[in-house]
Motif scaffolding. Structure first.
Motif, mmCIF file in Angstrom:
data_model
loop_
_atom_site.group_PDB
_atom_site.id
_atom_site.type_symbol
_atom_site.label_atom_id
_atom_site.label_comp_id
_atom_site.label_asym_id
_atom_site.label_seq_id
_atom_site.Cartn_x
_atom_site.Cartn_y
_atom_site.Cartn_z
ATOM 1 N N GLN A 1 0.826 -1.209 0.000
ATOM 2 C CA GLN A 1 0.000 0.000 0.000
ATOM 3 C C GLN A 1 0.862 1.261 0.000
ATOM 4 O O GLN A 1 0.558 2.231 -0.701
ATOM 5 C CB GLN A 1 -0.966 0.006 1.195
ATOM 6 C CG GLN A 1 -2.058 -1.040 1.096
ATOM 7 C CD GLN A 1 -2.854 -0.906 -0.198
ATOM 8 O OE1 GLN A 1 -3.292 0.172 -0.575
ATOM 9 N NE2 GLN A 1 -3.036 -2.021 -0.890
ATOM 10 N N LEU B 1 2.199 1.685 -3.513
ATOM 11 C CA LEU B 1 1.165 2.187 -4.433
ATOM 12 C C LEU B 1 0.841 3.658 -4.188
ATOM 13 O O LEU B 1 0.428 4.363 -5.109
ATOM 14 C CB LEU B 1 -0.092 1.326 -4.339
ATOM 15 C CG LEU B 1 0.061 -0.090 -4.898
ATOM 16 C CD1 LEU B 1 -1.161 -0.947 -4.547
ATOM 17 C CD2 LEU B 1 0.311 -0.068 -6.396
ATOM 18 N N SER B 2 1.034 4.129 -2.962
ATOM 19 C CA SER B 2 0.775 5.545 -2.695
ATOM 20 C C SER B 2 1.903 6.437 -3.222
ATOM 21 O O SER B 2 1.683 7.618 -3.466
ATOM 22 C CB SER B 2 0.557 5.784 -1.202
ATOM 23 O OG SER B 2 1.749 5.611 -0.483
ATOM 24 N N PHE C 1 4.271 5.284 -5.935
ATOM 25 C CA PHE C 1 4.456 5.053 -7.371
ATOM 26 C C PHE C 1 3.100 5.108 -8.064
ATOM 27 O O PHE C 1 2.219 4.297 -7.800
ATOM 28 C CB PHE C 1 5.084 3.685 -7.641
ATOM 29 C CG PHE C 1 5.224 3.372 -9.110
ATOM 30 C CD1 PHE C 1 6.247 3.924 -9.848
ATOM 31 C CD2 PHE C 1 4.313 2.547 -9.745
ATOM 32 C CE1 PHE C 1 6.375 3.650 -11.207
ATOM 33 C CE2 PHE C 1 4.429 2.265 -11.099
ATOM 34 C CZ PHE C 1 5.456 2.824 -11.830
ATOM 35 N N ASN C 2 2.942 6.092 -8.945
ATOM 36 C CA ASN C 2 1.716 6.157 -9.731
ATOM 37 C C ASN C 2 1.942 7.046 -10.946
ATOM 38 O O ASN C 2 2.888 7.835 -10.998
ATOM 39 C CB ASN C 2 0.530 6.657 -8.889
ATOM 40 C CG ASN C 2 0.767 8.032 -8.317
ATOM 41 O OD1 ASN C 2 0.986 8.980 -9.048
ATOM 42 N ND2 ASN C 2 0.730 8.133 -6.992
ATOM 43 N N ASP C 3 1.082 6.899 -11.913
ATOM 44 C CA ASP C 3 1.212 7.660 -13.157
ATOM 45 C C ASP C 3 0.907 9.139 -12.985
ATOM 46 O O ASP C 3 1.165 9.931 -13.885
ATOM 47 C CB ASP C 3 0.296 7.065 -14.238
ATOM 48 C CG ASP C 3 0.803 5.717 -14.722
ATOM 49 O OD1 ASP C 3 2.030 5.499 -14.663
ATOM 50 O OD2 ASP C 3 -0.016 4.887 -15.151
ATOM 51 N N ALA C 4 0.347 9.519 -11.855
ATOM 52 C CA ALA C 4 0.009 10.925 -11.620
ATOM 53 C C ALA C 4 1.201 11.732 -11.097
ATOM 54 O O ALA C 4 1.074 12.933 -10.890
ATOM 55 C CB ALA C 4 -1.155 11.017 -10.633
ATOM 56 N N SER C 5 2.333 11.068 -10.896
ATOM 57 C CA SER C 5 3.511 11.789 -10.414
ATOM 58 C C SER C 5 3.916 12.858 -11.420
ATOM 59 O O SER C 5 3.937 12.607 -12.623
ATOM 60 C CB SER C 5 4.694 10.830 -10.225
ATOM 61 O OG SER C 5 4.418 9.887 -9.243
ATOM 62 N N CYS D 1 7.456 -3.882 -9.795
ATOM 63 C CA CYS D 1 7.208 -3.635 -11.223
ATOM 64 C C CYS D 1 7.012 -4.936 -12.000
ATOM 65 O O CYS D 1 6.568 -4.907 -13.149
ATOM 66 C CB CYS D 1 8.338 -2.818 -11.839
ATOM 67 S SG CYS D 1 9.972 -3.581 -11.709
ATOM 68 N N VAL E 1 2.574 -3.691 -10.414
ATOM 69 C CA VAL E 1 2.257 -2.603 -11.347
ATOM 70 C C VAL E 1 3.008 -2.821 -12.655
ATOM 71 O O VAL E 1 3.925 -3.617 -12.723
ATOM 72 C CB VAL E 1 2.638 -1.214 -10.768
ATOM 73 C CG1 VAL E 1 1.822 -0.896 -9.533
ATOM 74 C CG2 VAL E 1 4.120 -1.119 -10.507
ATOM 75 N N GLY F 1 9.558 2.849 -9.240
ATOM 76 C CA GLY F 1 8.776 1.625 -9.336
ATOM 77 C C GLY F 1 9.513 0.315 -9.250
ATOM 78 O O GLY F 1 8.943 -0.730 -9.571
#
Length: 178
Positions: free
Chosen positions: A15, A18-19, A21-25, A92, A96, A150
């Motif tokens: 968790q 996931l908080s 590493f994300n595509d919204a970075s 990775c 993800v 990631g």
């Protein structure tokens, strides 16, 4: 009971990953993370070692260089043994898609980049404490970058940092006792 605790810890680690590493970075964060990560690839360590070994005559700085060498002689075998023994699959590869860098091997625990960065930062801090903040911010940046891009879980980098720092302290003790 112990297995249940480890399962819960793994879930918390996932968790946390996931908080972070994300595509919204933001692009600047990704680029900064890649830069920090690459600074921990090893070339910088060689440059630091060589500069202190060859370009200084003071015993203090030659001890620093020798401590770096001994630190890695201690840390690298432990790192490879633990990594192979635990064989934790990288996030990775199982959690993800789309890490920002391709890792050099299959397993994630411990983070070698974090361990190496903390070997260097801890030794530099012990010999040049006036720059401790700089060394520790850099090493923390290397460690955090591995999660941001990631390829590691947060626990991987924390364990790598503790391992690297411990090996560094042992190395300085060995070198200073000679």
């Amino acid at each position: 009971m112990a297995n249940n605790i480890l399962t819960k810890l793994a879930k918390v680690d996932e968790q946390l990953f996931l908080s972070v590493f994300n595509d919204a970075s933001p692009v600047w964060l990704r680029r900064s993370a890649i830069g920090f990560s690459k600074s921990g690839d090893g070339g910088l360590y060689v440059a630091i070692f060589l500069s202190f070994w060859w370009f200084t005559e003071q015993a203090h700085f030659q001890h620093l260089a020798m401590s770096l060498l001994v630190g890695f002689v201690i840390e690298r075998p432990i790192y490879f043994l633990v990594k192979k023994r635990i064989a934790r699959v990288r996030p990775c590869d199982c959690l993800v898609q789309g890490a920002y860098l391709v890792p050099s091997d299959r397993f994630s625990l411990p983070s070698g980049h974090s361990a190496g960065a903390f070997v260097v930062a801890t030794i530099l801090t012990m010999y040049l404490p006036e720059f401790a903040g700089l060394w520790l911010v850099w090493a923390s940046g290397v460690a955090a970058s591995r999660v941001i891009i990631g390829v590691h879980y947060p626990a991987d980098v924390v364990i790598g940092a503790v391992m690297g720092s411990s090996c560094a302290v042992l190395a300085v003790m060995v070198v200073e006792s000679i």
